[in-house]
Design a protein around this motif. Structure first.
Motif: not given
Length: 343
Positions: A45, A106, A108, A143-146, A179-181, A222, A226
């Motif tokens: 990502i 961010v 990731l 932004v935290h990507v979960s 955000v949770r992809p 995605v 972000i």
């Protein structure tokens, strides 16, 4: 709306980005006076996020463990725009230095196949350390990507560490957007490419938990979500979003689609649940098994969006059928020159 329509119309923040229509934001946050710190930015990502952020003009600092291996990111921006530094999410001192002067952040960092202790140290404690450093730096947006399925009470160690990480980030940095992809697809993905490779090497295509549902989401969608979240923390800060594509597939249907795209005619063979579980349990003691017990546990639940998603960011999700065939064709016997079955 930000649409994947194949156009080269003026896009986000005035950049000419394929797939975007005009959308206006306050550019003071995402401009040359801002500094966006991306932790784990050399991954799948990350490379797309760096590219999308670079188009806005913001200065970018990519935080990685292996600095030389991330130098391929440099040409994605203008001269001097992208800085690569080394740090470790398990080292608070290195993270504090990484976030020095940051206005945006961010996280990731994530791992897919490790012991429960490693999951917790990276995806829970590591996420907390990143959020703490960002909060100390006074970032305006984060932004935290979960991942979809993250839950502190999950029986799967991966999902549990993701859920604990979300809770830690939310406590330390209430302004954060999470955000949770679902499974993320794109040319470098570890999902479609993996199963396409297996399809070429195995005599049949085994199917485990074939009725489990997925909602594949395009990696560039995605990344763009972000960027939008970073641009407007007043709207997106403090909220959690599930990011999924336009269509939900069963695991069996996904595998069948992959076989069709790579022009391989092999039967799909369902593995009985007791046999799949036994095989996964062997992964606890025998390294190199095709599936870990934790992955088997994750397959017992659907991986689809429940919370609001890409539409909230003004993004029309990109169909997998529009992107994936272009990079899966290499798995065909004769590549792009392989004749279709109907030919």
């Amino acid at each position: 709306m930000l649409r994947h329509d194949g156009s080269d119309a003026p896009g986000l923040f005035g950049a000419r980005a394929k797939g975007f229509r005009m959308q206006l934001f306050d550019t003071r946050r995402l401009g040359p006076d801002g500094l966006a710190v991306i932790v784990g930015g050399s991954g799948f990502i990350g490379r797309y996020l760096v590219q999308e952020l670079a188009r806005t003009g913001v200065r970018i600092r990519v935080v990685v463990r292996n600095e030389p291996a991330a130098l391929f990111l440099k040409p994605l921006g203008s001269l001097g725009q992208i800085e690569i530094i080394s740090a470790d999410v398990r080292s608070p001192a290195s993270l504090a230095q990484a976030f020095d002067g940051a206005t945006l952040g961010v996280n990731l960092v994530g791992i897919l196949d490790e012991s429960g202790q490693k999951f917790d140290s990276v995806q829970h404690l590591g996420a907390a350390a990143v959020a703490r450093a960002a909060a100390h730096a006074g970032v305006e947006a984060f932004v935290h990507v979960s991942a979809i399925g993250a839950a502190s009470d999950s029986p799967a160690q991966y999902a549990r560490s993701k859920g604990d990480g979300e809770a830690a980030v939310r406590k330390l940095l209430p302004v954060a957007t999470i955000v949770r992809p679902s499974i993320v697809y794109g040319p470098e993905d570890a999902f479609l490419n993996r199963f396409a490779g297996l399809a070429r090497s195995l005599p049949v295509m085994p199917v485990i938990a074939g009725d489990t549902k997925f909602q594949p989401v395009y990696v560039r969608d995605v990344a763009r979500a972000i960027v939008v979240a970073l641009a407007d923390p007043a709207r997106f800060g403090g909220k959690t979003y599930d990011l999924g594509g336009p269509r939900v597939y069963t695991f069996r249907a996904l595998l069948a689609w992959i076989l069709k795209e790579i022009r391989i005619d092999k039967p799909l063979v369902d593995i009985p649940p007791f046999a799949a579980k036994a095989m996964a349990q062997l992964g606890k003691v025998l390294p190199g098994m095709p599936m870990t017990y934790d992955q088997w546990l994750m397959l017992q639940s659907d991986n689809v969006a429940v919370l609001p998603g890409l539409a909230e960011f003004g993004i029309d999700p990109t169909p997998m059928e529009a992107i994936a065939p272009g990079y899966l064709e290499r798995f065909r016997t004769a590549g792009r020159f392989h004749r279709d079955r109907a030919a």
